[in-house]
Design an enzyme around this catalytic site. Structure first.
Site, mmCIF file in Angstrom:
data_model
loop_
_atom_site.group_PDB
_atom_site.id
_atom_site.type_symbol
_atom_site.label_atom_id
_atom_site.label_comp_id
_atom_site.label_asym_id
_atom_site.label_seq_id
_atom_site.Cartn_x
_atom_site.Cartn_y
_atom_site.Cartn_z
ATOM 1 N N GLY A 1 39.938 -2.796 1.098
ATOM 2 C CA GLY A 1 40.463 -1.561 1.681
ATOM 3 C C GLY A 1 40.196 -1.504 3.172
ATOM 4 O O GLY A 1 40.142 -2.540 3.837
ATOM 5 N N SER A 2 40.005 -0.286 3.670
ATOM 6 C CA SER A 2 39.962 -0.091 5.117
ATOM 7 C C SER A 2 38.594 -0.456 5.705
ATOM 8 O O SER A 2 37.583 -0.493 5.001
ATOM 9 C CB SER A 2 40.265 1.368 5.447
ATOM 10 N N GLU B 1 36.735 -7.150 1.636
ATOM 11 C CA GLU B 1 38.053 -7.637 2.080
ATOM 12 C C GLU B 1 38.705 -6.483 2.818
ATOM 13 O O GLU B 1 39.394 -5.658 2.211
ATOM 14 C CB GLU B 1 38.931 -8.013 0.874
ATOM 15 N N CYS C 1 47.286 -6.960 3.741
ATOM 16 C CA CYS C 1 46.279 -7.168 4.789
ATOM 17 C C CYS C 1 46.590 -8.436 5.561
ATOM 18 O O CYS C 1 46.103 -8.615 6.675
ATOM 19 C CB CYS C 1 44.851 -7.133 4.260
HETATM 20 C C1 UN1 Z 1 46.213 -8.153 0.396
HETATM 21 O O1 UN1 Z 1 47.088 -7.825 1.170
HETATM 22 O O2 UN1 Z 1 45.305 -7.351 0.082
HETATM 23 O O3 UN1 Z 1 48.261 -13.589 1.000
HETATM 24 C C2 UN1 Z 1 46.151 -9.440 -0.294
HETATM 25 C C3 UN1 Z 1 48.896 -12.673 0.518
HETATM 26 C C4 UN1 Z 1 48.599 -12.278 -0.901
HETATM 27 C C5 UN1 Z 1 47.391 -11.431 -0.962
HETATM 28 C C6 UN1 Z 1 47.323 -10.323 -0.001
HETATM 29 N N1 UN1 Z 1 48.426 -13.451 -1.703
HETATM 30 O O4 UN1 Z 1 49.732 -12.072 1.135
#
Ligand code: UN1
Length: 509
Positions: free
Chosen positions: A237-238, A259, A293
């Protein structure tokens, strides 16, 4: 089994699972971002429900840790099979609940299946080293033991896959789980937990191994991070919440796996295949409506190809098939809710106020629904405060560079450190980018975009991204406790480091 949406829409579903489904918290209405329809009402978990789910997962750990790892892996193999069967239904649910295009949802469920398959093999490979002992007749070795309850807090953008990265590994490693999904996507979490429940129970195990709490951060999240029974908190998350989670878990010397935000950039050099680069940048920025992300948020173009690349990106942006994400032809659907559209609009206004120029897009598309907007391309500078932030929306900032050193400095010149890429066919440029003097990110690609990390590698990033690693490679080690063991089979006592025990004769007096 029956997934969530096959239930009557009027029936409120329980958002807590500890082997049985019951919850006593507030009601939560789950609304589709596609058209604002009410999908389901959920009774969320209260603080007491959360305590109960953690207690049940902790109790279930006592038995689950004793199941041999290859047998735990067999349960995960069956989970993969069940997910294969439910793939289409789950994909449709993910799309309805959070609005990503159906093709991407299928990819997300595929990612769950793949990580389960990966974890099945791991069931026979979670071995430790045997090392040379300095003492004769001694064996020095390490073992990896299960940790206990793993709290898994996931975000709306990958409402199922992020659980699977943690769950498949966590289960094979002998842990039990308590999942707190985003309150924007509880239906996918309930559906997946039901599948896990069915597989566990069919194999004679307690459903409490895969616990679930749908609820607010204040009510449920706080309890999870402070509860000593939760040995590892894996939080996606953030940055601000991740900072709080990390500190709260550290205070009790628990473990956290973070993450957090990204701010991915793609460098395009004059030696790149420009069309390949343009397509990778475009999908990286617009896919999932800019809500990954790993989303490409900055593109760093060499001054000699800047104009050409901007023209091509504008063409692609103008072409964007924006619409109902259930429609196979839509490449981009709505953002997750109306608030996200407001956040996007506010970021664009700030970008302009800070000296940026909107080159394309950023318009509301109220005709399609309340959370649709066109993706935006913005000429900007890296030091603009808004460029330094992660805005979870399809905004791509376009930057210019002269030398590769300058480009790498721009790429690294943000607080986040998750994903990065360079497009070049020049071997020296490529190697420099992935060298110790290159990208400072956890993911650094050459001629491949920033989104779509494969499950086989370790996923995560540096700096404000939080440092955690999930999914492939040796990420499983985060889910286990390491034990170093010496076995003395020499028949005598030899102290380490050459120390001698000078006991003369009978030292009993
Ligand atoms: C995320 O955005 O939290 O690499 C994970 C990617 C994906 C996972 C993203 N396999 O875009």
């Amino acid at each position: 089994m029956g997934l969530m949406l096959s239930r009557k829409e009027t029936e409120a579903a329980a958002g807590a699972f500890d082997g049985t489904w019951r919850a006593s918290g507030e009601e939560l209405e789950v609304v589709s971002p596609i058209d604002g329809t009410l999908l389901q009402t959920i009774v969320t978990a209260s603080g007491q429900d959360c305590d109960r789910v953690i207690a049940a997962a902790d109790e279930a750990f006592g038995a689950w840790r004793l199941v041999p790892a290859p047998k735990r892996a067999e349960v995960v193999r069956q989970l993969a099979e069940a997910l294969r069967e439910a793939r289409e239904e789950l994909s449709q649910l993910v799309t309805r609940e959070m609005g990503k295009p159906i093709g991407e949802s299928r990819g997300e469920i595929q990612e769950m299946i793949d990580v389960c398959d990966f974890a099945v093999g791991l069931g026979r490979q979670i071995g430790g080293l045997t090392l040379p002992s300095e003492r004769a007749g001694h064996r020095l070795m390490e073992q990896w033991h299960p940790l206990g309850v793993v709290g898994v807090v996931t975000a709306f953008n990958f409402p199922t896959a992020v659980w699977a990265w943690n769950a498949a590994l966590g289960l094979v490693c002998g842990n039990t789980l308590v999942w707190k999904p985003s309150s924007k996507t509880p239906l996918a979490a309930i559906a997946v937990t039901r599948i896990a429940q069915e597989v566990l129970e069919r194999n004679g195990h307690s459903g409490a191994i895969a616990g679930l709490v749908v609820g607010s951060g204040k009510e449920v999240g706080e309890r999870m991070i402070r509860d000593r029974r939760v040995k590892l908190v894996s939080y996606t998350g953030s940055v601000p919440i991740g900072r709080h989670v990390g500190q709260a878990v550290q205070e009790r010397f628990g473990r956290s796996l973070l993450e957090l935000g990204g701010n991915a950039a793609v460098i395009v050099t004059p030696h790149a295949d420009l069309e390949m680069a343009a397509r990778a940048i475009y999908f990286g920025a617009v896919g999932t409506a800019g809500q990954r992300c790993t989303t490409t948020r900055r593109v760093i173009l060499h001054e000699t190809i800047y104009d050409q690349m901007v023209v091509r990106l504008k063409q692609l942006y103008a072409w964007t098939p924006l619409g109902d994400p259930r429609d196979e032809a839509s490449l981009m659907g709505p953002l997750v809710d109306g608030n996200s559209v407001l956040v996007m609009r506010r970021a664009l206004a700030e970008a302009v106020a800070q000296g940026g120029e909107v080159l394309h897009g950023g318009e509301l598309r109220g005709d399609l629904g309340p959370s649709y907007a066109t993706p935006a391309l913005v000429a900007a500078r890296n030091d603009m405060p808004i460029v330094q932030q992660e805005t979870f929306a399809p905004i791509l900032y376009v930057l210019k560079y002269k030398t590769l050193d300058e480009a790498v400095a721009l790429q690294n010149g943000v607080p986040q450190g998750l994903a990065s890429a360079i497009f070049t066919n020049d071997m020296r440029e490529a190697e420099l980018f992935i060298s110790e003097a290159g990208s400072d990110c956890g993911l650094a690609n050459i001629n491949a975009g920033t989104v779509g990390a494969e499950i086989g590698g370790a996923f995560g990033g540096e700096k404000e991204t939080g440092g955690g690693r999930e999914s492939g490679s040796d990420s499983w080690k985060a889910y286990m406790r390491r034990q170093t063991t010496v076995v003395n089979y020499s028949g005598g006592l030899e102290l380490a480091q050459g120390v001698t025990l000078n006991i003369d004769g009978d030292a009993t007096e």
